[in-house]
Write a protein that holds these residues in place. Structure first.
Motif, mmCIF file in Angstrom:
data_model
loop_
_atom_site.group_PDB
_atom_site.id
_atom_site.type_symbol
_atom_site.label_atom_id
_atom_site.label_comp_id
_atom_site.label_asym_id
_atom_site.label_seq_id
_atom_site.Cartn_x
_atom_site.Cartn_y
_atom_site.Cartn_z
ATOM 1 N N ARG A 55 -18.564 10.954 18.195
ATOM 2 C CA ARG A 55 -17.561 9.882 18.198
ATOM 3 C C ARG A 55 -16.192 10.508 18.459
ATOM 4 O O ARG A 55 -15.763 11.391 17.732
ATOM 5 N N THR A 56 -15.552 10.036 19.504
ATOM 6 C CA THR A 56 -14.252 10.580 19.887
ATOM 7 C C THR A 56 -13.200 9.475 19.877
ATOM 8 O O THR A 56 -13.364 8.441 20.539
ATOM 9 N N GLU A 57 -12.144 9.688 19.107
ATOM 10 C CA GLU A 57 -11.022 8.750 19.080
ATOM 11 C C GLU A 57 -10.128 9.019 20.293
ATOM 12 O O GLU A 57 -9.796 10.173 20.599
ATOM 13 N N LEU A 58 -9.704 7.949 20.972
ATOM 14 C CA LEU A 58 -8.909 8.063 22.186
ATOM 15 C C LEU A 58 -7.686 7.153 22.097
ATOM 16 O O LEU A 58 -7.717 6.126 21.414
ATOM 17 N N GLN A 59 -6.639 7.546 22.809
ATOM 18 C CA GLN A 59 -5.431 6.734 22.921
ATOM 19 C C GLN A 59 -5.024 6.661 24.389
ATOM 20 O O GLN A 59 -5.290 7.586 25.168
ATOM 21 N N PRO A 60 -4.372 5.556 24.802
ATOM 22 C CA PRO A 60 -3.833 5.510 26.168
ATOM 23 C C PRO A 60 -2.877 6.680 26.409
ATOM 24 O O PRO A 60 -2.228 7.167 25.474
ATOM 25 N N ALA A 61 -2.804 7.130 27.647
ATOM 26 C CA ALA A 61 -1.966 8.288 27.970
ATOM 27 C C ALA A 61 -0.508 8.056 27.619
ATOM 28 O O ALA A 61 0.214 8.996 27.283
ATOM 29 N N ASP A 62 -0.050 6.789 27.685
ATOM 30 C CA ASP A 62 1.347 6.513 27.346
ATOM 31 C C ASP A 62 1.532 6.160 25.879
ATOM 32 O O ASP A 62 2.577 5.649 25.489
ATOM 33 N N GLY A 63 0.512 6.440 25.053
ATOM 34 C CA GLY A 63 0.653 6.271 23.613
ATOM 35 C C GLY A 63 0.061 4.977 23.096
ATOM 36 O O GLY A 63 -0.376 4.102 23.853
ATOM 37 N N VAL A 91 -15.083 1.913 24.108
ATOM 38 C CA VAL A 91 -14.676 0.563 23.734
ATOM 39 C C VAL A 91 -13.264 0.596 23.175
ATOM 40 O O VAL A 91 -12.937 1.460 22.353
ATOM 41 N N GLY A 92 -12.419 -0.333 23.630
ATOM 42 C CA GLY A 92 -11.073 -0.480 23.084
ATOM 43 C C GLY A 92 -11.060 -1.467 21.932
ATOM 44 O O GLY A 92 -11.752 -2.495 21.986
ATOM 45 N N HIS A 93 -10.271 -1.183 20.893
ATOM 46 C CA HIS A 93 -10.216 -2.028 19.697
ATOM 47 C C HIS A 93 -8.907 -2.819 19.640
ATOM 48 O O HIS A 93 -7.894 -2.405 20.187
ATOM 49 N N SER A 126 -5.248 -0.941 20.123
ATOM 50 C CA SER A 126 -4.757 -0.051 19.060
ATOM 51 C C SER A 126 -5.293 1.356 19.259
ATOM 52 O O SER A 126 -4.617 2.339 18.979
ATOM 53 N N ASN A 127 -6.521 1.447 19.749
ATOM 54 C CA ASN A 127 -7.163 2.735 20.033
ATOM 55 C C ASN A 127 -8.457 2.453 20.791
ATOM 56 O O ASN A 127 -8.861 1.299 20.955
ATOM 57 N N ALA A 128 -9.092 3.511 21.238
ATOM 58 C CA ALA A 128 -10.408 3.396 21.871
ATOM 59 C C ALA A 128 -11.333 4.408 21.228
ATOM 60 O O ALA A 128 -10.890 5.435 20.693
ATOM 61 N N VAL A 129 -12.615 4.117 21.261
ATOM 62 C CA VAL A 129 -13.610 5.011 20.684
ATOM 63 C C VAL A 129 -14.732 5.223 21.698
ATOM 64 O O VAL A 129 -15.292 4.260 22.224
ATOM 65 N N GLN A 130 -15.011 6.479 21.964
ATOM 66 C CA GLN A 130 -16.185 6.834 22.757
ATOM 67 C C GLN A 130 -17.299 7.210 21.792
ATOM 68 O O GLN A 130 -17.149 8.111 20.966
ATOM 69 N N THR A 131 -18.406 6.512 21.883
ATOM 70 C CA THR A 131 -19.552 6.796 21.029
ATOM 71 C C THR A 131 -20.719 7.215 21.903
ATOM 72 O O THR A 131 -21.127 6.480 22.804
ATOM 73 N N THR A 132 -21.241 8.398 21.651
ATOM 74 C CA THR A 132 -22.377 8.927 22.398
ATOM 75 C C THR A 132 -23.506 9.226 21.423
ATOM 76 O O THR A 132 -23.290 9.875 20.396
ATOM 77 N N VAL A 133 -24.695 8.741 21.739
ATOM 78 C CA VAL A 133 -25.873 8.981 20.913
ATOM 79 C C VAL A 133 -26.964 9.605 21.775
ATOM 80 O O VAL A 133 -27.301 9.080 22.839
ATOM 81 N N ILE A 134 -27.482 10.738 21.340
ATOM 82 C CA ILE A 134 -28.649 11.362 21.966
ATOM 83 C C ILE A 134 -29.812 11.120 21.017
ATOM 84 O O ILE A 134 -29.865 11.681 19.914
ATOM 85 N N VAL A 164 -13.613 -7.088 14.747
ATOM 86 C CA VAL A 164 -12.584 -6.564 15.644
ATOM 87 C C VAL A 164 -12.818 -7.097 17.048
ATOM 88 O O VAL A 164 -13.956 -7.103 17.531
ATOM 89 N N GLN A 165 -11.742 -7.546 17.680
ATOM 90 C CA GLN A 165 -11.821 -7.967 19.079
ATOM 91 C C GLN A 165 -11.797 -6.710 19.959
ATOM 92 O O GLN A 165 -10.859 -5.910 19.882
ATOM 93 N N THR A 166 -12.834 -6.525 20.747
ATOM 94 C CA THR A 166 -12.962 -5.302 21.533
ATOM 95 C C THR A 166 -13.075 -5.616 23.022
ATOM 96 O O THR A 166 -13.358 -6.738 23.421
ATOM 97 N N VAL A 167 -12.861 -4.587 23.819
ATOM 98 C CA VAL A 167 -13.038 -4.706 25.269
ATOM 99 C C VAL A 167 -13.779 -3.451 25.753
ATOM 100 O O VAL A 167 -13.510 -2.339 25.298
ATOM 101 N N LEU A 168 -14.712 -3.648 26.658
ATOM 102 C CA LEU A 168 -15.462 -2.530 27.223
ATOM 103 C C LEU A 168 -14.601 -1.799 28.246
ATOM 104 O O LEU A 168 -14.155 -2.386 29.225
ATOM 105 N N LEU A 169 -14.369 -0.507 28.009
ATOM 106 C CA LEU A 169 -13.578 0.298 28.930
ATOM 107 C C LEU A 169 -14.441 1.140 29.860
ATOM 108 O O LEU A 169 -14.016 1.498 30.957
ATOM 109 N N ASP A 170 -15.650 1.484 29.419
ATOM 110 C CA ASP A 170 -16.582 2.212 30.277
ATOM 111 C C ASP A 170 -17.992 1.946 29.773
ATOM 112 O O ASP A 170 -18.285 2.149 28.594
#
Length: 405
Positions: free
Chosen positions: A23-31, A190-192, A271-279, A61-67
């Motif tokens: 699980r990786t927390e992400l932010q837009p490049a401009d903050g 996913v963006g939150h 507010s932030n985005a989260v990349q979740t990867t499951v193997i 939480v209202q989310t949007v699919l980013l990838d």
């Protein structure tokens, strides 16, 4: 926090964990609060993004699919390809070489199993030659056709990444009844706390050509594009053909473009985005390798899991530049969680590029030592003459349509 090692990964693959999770927390490049642009989808009404309400912890939480899952898999495959091309990772990568003496398809060059849509089951491989024989009729191709989850030896030997990312052999001799290997690697971003935005557009013409200045016609000479003289216009159904829909200067890219507001695909703030990867180690444990010992089967599953670990790390280092105006910045280095089957807190381990490469090497050597080895010889195919000819004819049509436009 300890490091992931080959021994720990093998224990997990043998049954010590149900899955590996990152699980990786992400932010837009401009903050925080910066606008990003998700992928758009065709809809008849409403905005063009995949927006949904998800349960995150104890709140909705209202989310949007980013990838998407499919897009993330493609990015992970390209990350593995980069590591393979750099010589950091060693595993079988079959490819089709489109180069010719005439150089007519140099723009395509080489297409690997990590780039084709259906991996080794893709029609590009099906319609290519291995040592002069149609792939599906070759010894390797027949083995791939016969591969099943209950005996995945051939796919493990020639294209182990297909066992990680999944493959459905729907274009082979068995059609829709062809073998199916489920995805073991599943990832999405996913963006939150999404807020739908708007974007504006306009164009000021330096020449200030008025919309009613004249009627433009399509020129009978395609190279001239347009004309104001009816005598030079292309005749269609007995009449001069106007440019575009109404022949106004805007149809030939002159004049002002009035300001507009796009409320359907104007980007989002999050507010932030989260990349979740499951193997899924559970999925890998469904794979069987007929005729081999239990230890060999565990070693093979560990090697496939090691490819997944390498994909997590190397995709992280390729950055998260998803598309225009959607650059995300990780807030911490990659890490892996070992998820048990008893609901207890997962164990978190560190992993980096060098460690991932070493673990993959150890896993491949362990599997080979037990008789279940990857192919080390180059698996190079070339397009069959009929595929070359289909490509030529397609390009002729494309060139003709472009000329007509």
């Amino acid at each position: 926090m300890s490091e992931l090692t080959y021994e720990r990964l093998r224990d997990a693959a043998a049954g010590g964990a149900v899955a590996l999770r990152s699980r990786t927390e992400l932010q837009p490049a401009d903050g925080s609060g910066g606008k990003v642009f998700p992928p758009t989808y065709a809809v008849s009404s409403g905005y063009k993004y995949a927006v949904e309400t998800r349960q995150v912890g104890d709140k909705e939480v209202q989310t949007v699919l980013l990838d998407s899952v499919a897009s993330q898999a493609n990015r992970a495959e390209l990350a593995l390809l980069e590591g393979w091309e750099a010589g950091e990772l060693a595993f079988p990568v079959p490819y089709v070489d489109f180069s010719t003496e005439a150089g007519e398809f140099d723009d395509i060059g080489r297409l690997t199993v990590l780039e084709t849509p259906h991996r080794l089951a893709d029609a590009i491989f099906r319609d290519s030659l291995l040592n002069g024989t149609l792939f599906r009729l070759s010894e390797v191709g027949r083995a791939i056709t016969d591969a099943q989850p209950r005996n995945a030896t051939a796919l493990y030997r020639y294209a182990p990444t297909a066992l990680l990312f999944g493959q459905w052999d729907s274009t082979g001799p068995k059609g829709g009844l062809g073998s199916k290997f489920q995805r073991a690697y599943v990832s999405e971003i996913v963006g939150h706390d999404v807020q739908i935005g708007s974007k504006v557009g306009s164009r000021l013409d330096p020449l200030q050509i008025e919309r009613e200045a004249a009627v433009a016609y399509e020129h009978e000479d395609r190279d001239q594009r347009w004309t104001l003289d009816k005598a030079e216009a292309l005749i269609e159904k007995g009449k001069p053909k106007v440019a575009g829909s109404d022949g106004k200067p805007s149809e030939i890219n002159h004049g002002n473009y009035p300001p507009i507001i796009d409320n359907l695909s104007g980007g989002v703030t999050i507010s932030n985005a989260v990349q979740t990867t499951v193997i899924s180690l559970a999925a890998l444990r469904h794979l069987r390798f007929a005729g081999y010992s239990r230890d060999a089967e565990i070693a093979a599953r560990t090697a496939v899991a090691a490819l997944g670990v390498a994909a997590v790390v190397m995709a992280h280092e390729m950055d998260h530049d998803l598309r225009s105006r959607c650059l995300l910045i990780p807030q911490h280095p990659p890490r892996i969680e070992l998820v048990g089957r008893d609901g207890s807190a997962p164990e978190t381990v560190d992993i980096d590029r060098n460690s991932a490469s070493q673990i993959l090497d150890q896993a491949a050597q362990a599997s080979s030592g037990l008789g279940l080895a990857w192919e080390t010889a180059e698996i190079k195919l070339e397009p069959a003459p009929k595929l070359f000819e289909l490509l030529r004819r397609s390009r002729e049509v494309s060139a003709r349509e472009t000329s007509e436009e």
